[in-house]
Design a protein around this motif. Sequence first.
Motif, PDB file in Angstrom:
ATOM      1  N   GLY A 187       0.798  -1.230   0.000  1.00 50.06           N
ATOM      2  CA  GLY A 187       0.000   0.000   0.000  1.00 50.06           C
ATOM      3  C   GLY A 187       0.824   1.270   0.000  1.00 50.06           C
ATOM      4  N   PHE A 219       3.985   3.831  -1.553  1.00 47.24           N
ATOM      5  CA  PHE A 219       4.281   4.307  -2.903  1.00 47.24           C
ATOM      6  C   PHE A 219       5.735   4.076  -3.330  1.00 47.24           C
ATOM      7  CE2 PHE A 219       5.509   8.265  -5.405  1.00 47.24           C
ATOM      8  CZ  PHE A 219       5.304   7.649  -6.623  1.00 47.24           C
ATOM      9  N   ILE A 220       6.673   4.794  -2.709  1.00 50.92           N
ATOM     10  CA  ILE A 220       7.983   4.933  -3.359  1.00 50.92           C
ATOM     11  C   ILE A 220       8.895   3.725  -3.146  1.00 50.92           C
ATOM     12  CG2 ILE A 220       9.419   6.096  -1.597  1.00 50.92           C
ATOM     13  CD1 ILE A 220       8.925   7.168  -5.290  1.00 50.92           C
ATOM     14  N   ALA A 245      12.417  -4.084   7.031  1.00 56.30           N
ATOM     15  CA  ALA A 245      11.401  -3.763   8.051  1.00 56.30           C
ATOM     16  C   ALA A 245      10.420  -2.876   7.295  1.00 56.30           C
ATOM     17  CB  ALA A 245      12.048  -3.030   9.223  1.00 56.30           C
ATOM     18  N   SER A 287       7.169  -2.146   7.446  1.00 58.46           N
ATOM     19  CA  SER A 287       6.007  -1.415   7.953  1.00 58.46           C
ATOM     20  C   SER A 287       6.154  -1.209   9.449  1.00 58.46           C
ATOM     21  CB  SER A 287       4.743  -2.227   7.660  1.00 58.46           C
ATOM     22  OG  SER A 287       3.623  -1.673   8.316  1.00 58.46           O
ATOM     23  N   ASP A 314      15.416   8.536   1.104  1.00 61.37           N
ATOM     24  CA  ASP A 314      14.593   9.428   0.296  1.00 61.37           C
ATOM     25  C   ASP A 314      14.589  10.834   0.909  1.00 61.37           C
ATOM     26  OD1 ASP A 314      12.911  10.191  -1.865  1.00 61.37           O
ATOM     27  OD2 ASP A 314      12.476   8.062  -2.081  1.00 61.37           O
TER      28      ASP A 314
END
Length: 378
Positions: free
Chosen positions: A15, A17-18, A38, A40, A107
């Motif tokens: 669920g 995105f990147i 890991a 979530s 990111d």
Amino acid sequence: MSRRIRLGMVGGGEGSFIGAAHRVAARLDDEYELVAAALSSDAARAQSSGAKLHLAPQRCYENYAAMAQAEGARSDGIDVVAIVTPNHLHVPVARAFLEQGIHVICDKPLGISVAEVEDLRRQVQSSGLMLMVTHTYSAYPMVRHARALVQQGAIGDVRVVQVEYAQDWLSEPLELTGQKQAAWRSNPALAGPAGALGDIGTHAFHLAEFVTGLRTEAVCAGLSTFVPGRTLDDDVQVMLRFQGGARGMLWASQVAVGNSNRLQLRVYGSQGGLHFDHAKQDQLLFSKLGAAEQTIYRGSTAANSSAAAATRLPCGHPEGYFEAFANLYREFAASWRQYQLGSSQTGNYPDIADGCRGVAFIDSTLKSSASGGHWVAL
Ligand SMILES: NC(=O)c1ccc[n+]([C@@H]2O[C@H](COP(=O)([O-])OP(=O)(O)OC[C@H]3O[C@@H](n4cnc5c(N)ncnc54)[C@H](O)[C@@H]3O)[C@@H](O)[C@H]2O)c1
């Protein structure tokens, strides 16, 4: 014998995105193998997400701290971790893995305060490890072409820089519907003190400095929040003063109806001008003073060696976002291989200095806006 780089990931579960873009990018040139994660903050989701990626169950961790400890202790532990969580976790996660001698791909924005990213910079420098920040747009072939043209003096002295990143997906209070990406981006505890400014303004800022090779000395900014009830900015307009006298404007908006991901950069010098439009990322418009405008195509004979090095397919076969992402991963991989041979040279990718600069840009822009639009040094 050479081997694939062992990659770990924090964030990027079902669920999200990147994270998936990072995984595609890592695979595209056969340089990396995802072996641990890991994925979530929810332990069950971390396991189920890992199973879908065919990870060994014992290397799907419940949290990043346990993962850093366990992977750091393994003889076949990960070489590099990719951090693709909401912004507030970037620095703590990076620090945990650097402590274990593991390189970091993170990111943007690198962190949520100048103090924490400067601490991270010190840790990166003292460890000698590598850190890349995924400013994806700097790795498009025609962006590389544009940068090389500026470096070669093809447009003369840079005078004017116009950069904009316009989206419309937050034109309504999407965060109130439970949409995950909108929810954390609208929460200062998770996103940091900036909304559109941090989320996409930092990409535009990096692109402007990357292509022109100029450093921004000061900003004069106005932030707005157009959607009632939203805490963070959804539109920011910034005037920029560059070293050497060039001037610029940066606009980042998530309420610009009709724009999905409209990133554009125009640079005008004493002898020419450049225009890159992300919607036509295979092209670069180049004007020489007194001559007709040229369109230079990716993969064509007119593309320079910087563009060619970032191109995989011949002219006419579409390339795009995944390939640009993969260019960064490939460049980081090349540096990692050099590192294994004892070299501390950094590659062509955005590094800790770029990450810290992005956060300094956020900080100065917030201060300028809060002052009612005074110029604030970076
Ligand atoms: N480079 C780019 O072009 C680009 C594009 C989009 C997003 N981003 C950045 O990527 C990051 C993630 O954005 P997104 O849109 O993918 O968000 P997302 O909400 O889709 O995904 C975030 C993921 O992090 C996980 N997560 C949250 N807390 C965690 C924890 N404690 N431990 C492990 N995992 C945890 C979530 O479960 C989720 O899987 C942000 O920093 C964002 O700014 C960059």
